[in-house]
Design a protein around this motif. Structure first.
Motif, PDB file in Angstrom:
ATOM      1  N   UNK A   1     -11.935  -1.313  -4.588  1.00  0.00           N
ATOM      2  CA  UNK A   1     -10.717  -0.606  -4.895  1.00  0.00           C
ATOM      3  C   UNK A   1      -9.612  -1.005  -3.921  1.00  0.00           C
ATOM      4  N   UNK A   2      -8.379  -0.773  -4.376  1.00  0.00           N
ATOM      5  CA  UNK A   2      -7.193  -1.050  -3.584  1.00  0.00           C
ATOM      6  C   UNK A   2      -6.328   0.197  -3.583  1.00  0.00           C
ATOM      7  N   UNK A   3      -5.800   0.526  -2.429  1.00  0.00           N
ATOM      8  CA  UNK A   3      -4.893   1.655  -2.299  1.00  0.00           C
ATOM      9  C   UNK A   3      -3.544   1.170  -1.799  1.00  0.00           C
ATOM     10  N   UNK A   4      -2.474   1.702  -2.393  1.00  0.00           N
ATOM     11  CA  UNK A   4      -1.115   1.332  -2.039  1.00  0.00           C
ATOM     12  C   UNK A   4      -0.348   2.585  -1.649  1.00  0.00           C
ATOM     13  N   UNK A   5       0.372   2.524  -0.547  1.00  0.00           N
ATOM     14  CA  UNK A   5       1.179   3.644  -0.089  1.00  0.00           C
ATOM     15  C   UNK A   5       2.548   3.131   0.298  1.00  0.00           C
ATOM     16  N   UNK A   6       3.582   3.614  -0.404  1.00  0.00           N
ATOM     17  CA  UNK A   6       4.950   3.212  -0.115  1.00  0.00           C
ATOM     18  C   UNK A   6       5.569   4.131   0.934  1.00  0.00           C
ATOM     19  N   UNK A   7       6.505   3.580   1.672  1.00  0.00           N
ATOM     20  CA  UNK A   7       7.293   4.357   2.606  1.00  0.00           C
ATOM     21  C   UNK A   7       8.627   3.658   2.813  1.00  0.00           C
ATOM     22  N   UNK A   8       9.566   4.361   3.399  1.00  0.00           N
ATOM     23  CA  UNK A   8      10.843   3.773   3.746  1.00  0.00           C
ATOM     24  C   UNK A   8      12.004   4.167   2.871  1.00  0.00           C
ATOM     25  N   UNK A   9      11.748   4.898   1.802  1.00  0.00           N
ATOM     26  CA  UNK A   9      12.833   5.331   0.944  1.00  0.00           C
ATOM     27  C   UNK A   9      13.709   6.359   1.628  1.00  0.00           C
ATOM     28  N   UNK A  10      14.865   6.579   1.037  1.00  0.00           N
ATOM     29  CA  UNK A  10      15.777   7.550   1.612  1.00  0.00           C
ATOM     30  C   UNK A  10      17.118   7.518   0.931  1.00  0.00           C
ATOM     31  N   UNK A  11      18.072   8.167   1.563  1.00  0.00           N
ATOM     32  CA  UNK A  11      19.430   8.274   1.058  1.00  0.00           C
ATOM     33  C   UNK A  11      20.348   7.414   1.910  1.00  0.00           C
ATOM     34  N   UNK A  12      21.061   6.501   1.267  1.00  0.00           N
ATOM     35  CA  UNK A  12      22.007   5.640   1.963  1.00  0.00           C
ATOM     36  C   UNK A  12      23.299   5.563   1.171  1.00  0.00           C
ATOM     37  N   UNK A  13      24.330   5.077   1.815  1.00  0.00           N
ATOM     38  CA  UNK A  13      25.600   4.856   1.152  1.00  0.00           C
ATOM     39  C   UNK A  13      25.678   3.438   0.609  1.00  0.00           C
ATOM     40  N   UNK A  14      26.505   3.249  -0.396  1.00  0.00           N
ATOM     41  CA  UNK A  14      26.695   1.924  -0.980  1.00  0.00           C
ATOM     42  C   UNK A  14      27.068   0.917   0.101  1.00  0.00           C
ATOM     43  N   UNK A  15      26.453  -0.257   0.012  1.00  0.00           N
ATOM     44  CA  UNK A  15      26.696  -1.312   0.977  1.00  0.00           C
ATOM     45  C   UNK A  15      25.706  -1.350   2.119  1.00  0.00           C
ATOM     46  N   UNK A  16      24.934  -0.297   2.283  1.00  0.00           N
ATOM     47  CA  UNK A  16      23.961  -0.239   3.364  1.00  0.00           C
ATOM     48  C   UNK A  16      22.634  -0.856   2.944  1.00  0.00           C
ATOM     49  N   UNK A  17      21.687  -0.858   3.860  1.00  0.00           N
ATOM     50  CA  UNK A  17      20.403  -1.506   3.643  1.00  0.00           C
ATOM     51  C   UNK A  17      19.250  -0.547   3.871  1.00  0.00           C
ATOM     52  N   UNK A  18      18.152  -0.837   3.221  1.00  0.00           N
ATOM     53  CA  UNK A  18      16.887  -0.148   3.423  1.00  0.00           C
ATOM     54  C   UNK A  18      15.768  -1.164   3.326  1.00  0.00           C
ATOM     55  N   UNK A 100      -7.817 -10.104  -8.955  1.00  0.00           N
ATOM     56  CA  UNK A 100      -8.223 -11.271  -9.732  1.00  0.00           C
ATOM     57  C   UNK A 100      -9.067 -10.930 -10.946  1.00  0.00           C
ATOM     58  N   UNK A 101      -9.372  -9.662 -11.141  1.00  0.00           N
ATOM     59  CA  UNK A 101     -10.030  -9.196 -12.347  1.00  0.00           C
ATOM     60  C   UNK A 101      -9.057  -8.583 -13.340  1.00  0.00           C
ATOM     61  N   UNK A 102      -7.785  -8.600 -13.020  1.00  0.00           N
ATOM     62  CA  UNK A 102      -6.771  -8.047 -13.890  1.00  0.00           C
ATOM     63  C   UNK A 102      -6.574  -6.552 -13.762  1.00  0.00           C
ATOM     64  N   UNK A 103      -7.103  -5.950 -12.715  1.00  0.00           N
ATOM     65  CA  UNK A 103      -6.958  -4.519 -12.497  1.00  0.00           C
ATOM     66  C   UNK A 103      -5.646  -4.239 -11.770  1.00  0.00           C
ATOM     67  N   UNK A 104      -4.890  -3.284 -12.274  1.00  0.00           N
ATOM     68  CA  UNK A 104      -3.611  -2.911 -11.682  1.00  0.00           C
ATOM     69  C   UNK A 104      -3.757  -1.721 -10.750  1.00  0.00           C
ATOM     70  N   UNK A 105      -2.991  -1.754  -9.683  1.00  0.00           N
ATOM     71  CA  UNK A 105      -2.959  -0.672  -8.716  1.00  0.00           C
ATOM     72  C   UNK A 105      -1.511  -0.283  -8.465  1.00  0.00           C
ATOM     73  N   UNK A 106      -1.280   1.020  -8.341  1.00  0.00           N
ATOM     74  CA  UNK A 106       0.067   1.542  -8.140  1.00  0.00           C
ATOM     75  C   UNK A 106       0.111   2.489  -6.963  1.00  0.00           C
ATOM     76  N   UNK A 107       1.214   2.448  -6.247  1.00  0.00           N
ATOM     77  CA  UNK A 107       1.479   3.443  -5.234  1.00  0.00           C
ATOM     78  C   UNK A 107       2.078   4.691  -5.855  1.00  0.00           C
ATOM     79  N   UNK A 108       2.355   5.671  -5.017  1.00  0.00           N
ATOM     80  CA  UNK A 108       2.862   6.954  -5.504  1.00  0.00           C
ATOM     81  C   UNK A 108       4.363   6.949  -5.735  1.00  0.00           C
ATOM     82  N   UNK A 109       5.052   5.955  -5.229  1.00  0.00           N
ATOM     83  CA  UNK A 109       6.485   5.853  -5.388  1.00  0.00           C
ATOM     84  C   UNK A 109       7.246   6.426  -4.211  1.00  0.00           C
TER      85      UNK A 109
END
Length: 116
Positions: A1-18, A100-109
């Motif tokens: 199995x594979x586990x994915x965990x996203x982080x780093x999202x947030x609120x920014x103003x136009x023109x900024x970076x994340x 490589x078996x074609x199984x998809x894994x998704x993080x929580x967003x």
């Protein structure tokens, strides 16, 4: 199995970076695709950036030149650097991987909100 965990999202103003980070655990060596998708409410989930096993990266036209996908093998992460963010980039961003078996894994967003 594979586990994915996203982080780093947030609120920014136009023109900024994340920078979003996807931490991957499990059978990492089996992965052939490492992607970032995004989805707005009521809309389809769209591919934003893709990193294939060879290391080649592709991007949606809407983010070409602004977003960069990369992997850090030492940290077992896939990053999405987002520069010059625009309000239309507002979405939930999902990390995705396929083995490589074609199984998809998704993080929580992770939510990215860009204000004008």
């Amino acid at each position: 199995q594979v586990q994915l965990v996203e982080s780093g999202g947030g609120l920014v103003q136009a023109g900024e970076s994340l920078t979003l980070t996807c931490a991957i655990s499990g059978r990492i060596a089996s992965l052939v695709l490492r992607d970032w998708y995004r989805q707005e409410p009521g809309k389809q989930r769209d591919l934003v950036a893709r990193l294939i096993h060879s290391g080649k990266a592709t991007y949606a036209d809407s983010v070409q030149g602004r977003f960069t996908i990369s992997r850090d093998n030492a940290k077992s992460t896939v990053n999405l650097q987002m520069d010059s963010l625009q309000p239309e980039d507002t979405a939930v961003y999902y990390c995705h991987a396929r083995d490589n078996m074609g199984v998809d894994y998704w993080g929580q967003g992770t939510q990215v909100t860009v204000s004008s």
